[in-house]
Design a protein around this motif. Structure first.
Motif, short mmCIF file in Angstrom:
data_model
loop_
_atom_site.label_atom_id
_atom_site.label_comp_id
_atom_site.label_asym_id
_atom_site.label_seq_id
_atom_site.Cartn_x
_atom_site.Cartn_y
_atom_site.Cartn_z
N LEU A 90 -65.70 36.79 1.36
CA LEU A 90 -65.80 36.34 0.20
C LEU A 90 -65.51 36.75 -1.28
N ILE A 91 -66.87 36.64 -1.38
CA ILE A 91 -67.23 36.80 -2.97
C ILE A 91 -66.53 38.42 -3.56
N GLY A 92 -66.30 39.38 -1.80
CA GLY A 92 -65.66 40.89 -2.57
C GLY A 92 -63.99 39.65 -2.71
N GLY A 93 -63.70 39.78 -1.75
CA GLY A 93 -61.87 39.24 -2.20
C GLY A 93 -61.66 38.51 -2.91
N ILE A 94 -62.84 36.98 -3.61
CA ILE A 94 -62.33 36.47 -4.59
C ILE A 94 -62.48 37.63 -6.00
N ALA A 95 -63.11 38.77 -6.02
CA ALA A 95 -63.02 39.61 -7.22
C ALA A 95 -61.98 40.44 -7.34
N VAL A 96 -61.51 40.86 -6.40
CA VAL A 96 -60.70 41.65 -5.83
C VAL A 96 -58.64 40.89 -6.25
N VAL A 97 -58.95 39.53 -6.06
CA VAL A 97 -58.19 38.72 -6.27
C VAL A 97 -58.19 38.76 -7.61
N LEU A 98 -59.40 38.70 -8.23
CA LEU A 98 -58.91 38.52 -9.68
C LEU A 98 -58.81 39.73 -10.76
N ALA A 99 -59.07 40.47 -10.10
CA ALA A 99 -59.23 41.72 -11.07
C ALA A 99 -58.02 42.56 -11.02
N VAL A 100 -57.93 42.64 -9.72
CA VAL A 100 -56.72 43.74 -9.96
C VAL A 100 -55.25 43.03 -10.47
N PRO A 101 -54.80 42.10 -10.32
CA PRO A 101 -53.64 42.14 -11.81
C PRO A 101 -54.47 42.32 -12.75
N LEU A 102 -55.36 41.86 -12.96
CA LEU A 102 -56.16 42.07 -14.93
C LEU A 102 -55.88 43.67 -15.33
N GLY A 243 -54.36 55.11 -6.73
CA GLY A 243 -54.75 54.96 -7.28
C GLY A 243 -55.33 54.03 -7.92
N ILE A 244 -53.90 52.84 -7.38
CA ILE A 244 -53.92 51.48 -7.40
C ILE A 244 -55.00 51.12 -6.01
N ILE A 245 -54.64 51.80 -5.11
CA ILE A 245 -55.44 51.80 -4.12
C ILE A 245 -56.64 52.54 -4.08
N GLY A 246 -56.88 53.33 -4.08
CA GLY A 246 -58.21 53.38 -4.59
C GLY A 246 -58.96 53.28 -5.71
N GLY A 247 -58.29 52.37 -6.97
CA GLY A 247 -59.27 51.76 -8.26
C GLY A 247 -59.45 50.40 -6.91
N THR A 248 -58.66 49.49 -6.58
CA THR A 248 -59.36 48.47 -5.87
C THR A 248 -60.12 48.53 -4.91
N MET A 249 -60.57 49.34 -4.39
CA MET A 249 -61.47 49.75 -3.19
C MET A 249 -62.57 50.14 -3.63
N LEU A 250 -62.41 51.47 -4.71
CA LEU A 250 -64.14 51.46 -5.28
C LEU A 250 -64.22 49.93 -5.88
N GLY A 251 -63.81 49.00 -6.53
CA GLY A 251 -63.50 48.24 -6.75
C GLY A 251 -64.45 46.63 -6.24
N LEU A 252 -64.19 47.34 -5.45
CA LEU A 252 -64.19 45.58 -3.87
C LEU A 252 -65.95 47.00 -3.32
N GLY A 253 -66.39 47.92 -3.03
CA GLY A 253 -66.77 48.43 -2.91
C GLY A 253 -68.21 48.08 -3.54
N ARG A 254 -67.95 47.64 -4.78
CA ARG A 254 -68.55 47.55 -6.14
C ARG A 254 -69.06 46.03 -5.89
N ALA A 255 -68.46 45.16 -5.31
CA ALA A 255 -68.59 43.84 -5.58
C ALA A 255 -68.97 43.77 -4.47
N LEU A 256 -68.72 44.32 -3.26
CA LEU A 256 -69.48 43.72 -1.60
C LEU A 256 -70.86 44.27 -2.39
N GLY A 257 -71.20 45.28 -2.81
CA GLY A 257 -72.41 45.73 -3.03
C GLY A 257 -73.33 44.93 -4.49
N GLU A 258 -72.93 44.71 -5.49
CA GLU A 258 -73.19 43.78 -6.29
C GLU A 258 -74.68 42.48 -6.00
#
Length: 334
Positions: A90-102, A243-258
């Motif tokens: 849930l936290i990772g999904g919320i973070a990605v939904v906010l971060a991808v458009p920005l 790059g969009i997919i790679g950056g999103t997944m890298l950010g998701l991985g960072r969010a999951l382990g934060e």
């Protein structure tokens, strides 16, 4: 009588041989050794977690993935990661939904719209933001941001509380005196702060890929009468899909382990909490940070099992992203 000495014409392709010099051989050996070292480190981490988690997994079995309570010392087999795993997602999904458009909008502005003099400054600022320690984001979110956003959380609960995701138990929409603390320390607040934290990383990756879009295709789009947005839509975005997919997944991985950011903001509990606006939640990494210091040997084994589950989840996300990126133009070219 003359003899034809012309060699017969064959359709077999010529075999090209490459004789790399010493620098090329050194670089190739160094690259192979580096790749093997990374693989060994990854296998070592996974193997260590698996060995340390053996005691807990032998007791809990498959129920480790479906049990939501966390009490490894109080009752053998009465512990699992169902609640913390759902909270992590849930936290990772919320973070990605906010971060991808920005991140996407920022990357497009820097690479396509910003003046040349301003572009260098923006690139440096984004890179510096990516280097800010996570504890700084955590303190900022804990002390300031979550209290500034309680009005937004109350509005979402009042008007969209009929959606289970936005329901807040114990909050009365008709009571203006409902304490704002019921909307703080929630999964939404933690996800928003983590989203701001991963945005610079995602933006940097997307921007670098957008800058590599072929200049000939850009000019061809303009020559056909395309506007700048039309060129971006038809050339830059399709090329930068990887790059969009790679950056999103890298950010998701960072969010999951934060860990520290979520630990500071989230009020930890060990029940499945699907209401993102309600105070309380859980995640795997903060669970390990919270319980490791005062754990017994068996509890440490249970925490290692939770870490192993997070490790496998992160690897799965990254491997899936790598497979998608490899099929894109920017990924294939790199």
């Amino acid at each position: 009588m003359s003899v034809d000495t012309t060699p017969p014409v064959t359709d077999a392709p010529r075999v090209l041989t490459v004789n790399p010099g010493l620098p090329d051989r050194i670089f190739l050996a160094w690259a192979k050794a580096s790749g093997a070292f990374v693989l060994v480190v990854m296998l070592g981490v996974g193997g260590y977690l698996a060995v340390r988690a053996t005691d807990a997994l032998s007791v809990a079995g498959l129920s480790f993935l479906t049990t939501e309570t966390w009490n490894p010392d109080g009752g053998r087999g009465q512990f699992g990661i169902a609640a913390v795993l759902i909270g992590t997602v849930l936290i990772g999904g919320i973070a990605v939904v906010l971060a991808v458009p920005l991140a996407l909008a920022s990357a497009l502005y820097i690479s396509e719209y910003a003046p040349r003099q301003l572009r260098r400054t923006l690139v440096s600022m984004v890179d510096l933001m990516a280097a800010v320690p996570s504890v700084v984001y955590g303190v900022w979110g804990f002390k300031l941001l979550q209290y500034q956003l309680t009005g937004v959380a109350r509005w979402l609960s009042d008007y969209f509380g009929w959606i289970p995701l936005f329901r807040v138990n114990g909050a009365d929409p008709t009571d203006p005196l409902t304490p704002p603390l019921v909307y703080t320390a929630s999964s939404l607040m933690a996800g928003i702060v983590v989203g701001f934290m991963i945005t610079p990383i995602m933006c940097s990756i997307m921007r670098e890929v957008f800058d590599q879009a072929p200049a000939g295709e850009r000019e061809g789009a303009y020559a056909l009468g395309s506007t700048r947005w039309g060129m971006i839509r038809s050339v830059v975005l399709p090329f930068g899909r990887g790059g969009i997919i790679g950056g999103t997944m890298l950010g998701l991985g960072r969010a999951l382990g934060e860990t520290i950011t979520v630990y500071l903001i989230l009020s930890m509990n060990f029940d499945i909490q699907p209401h993102v606006l309600q105070s309380g939640g859980s995640a795997v990494a903060p669970l390990i940070a919270l319980r490791y210091g005062d754990s017994t040997d068996f509890s440490v084994s249970a925490l290692m099992a939770a870490g192993l589950a997070l490790f496998v989840l992160t690897l799965t996300v990254n491997f899936a992203a790598a497979a998608v990126v490899a099929r894109s133009r920017s990924g294939a070219s790199s």
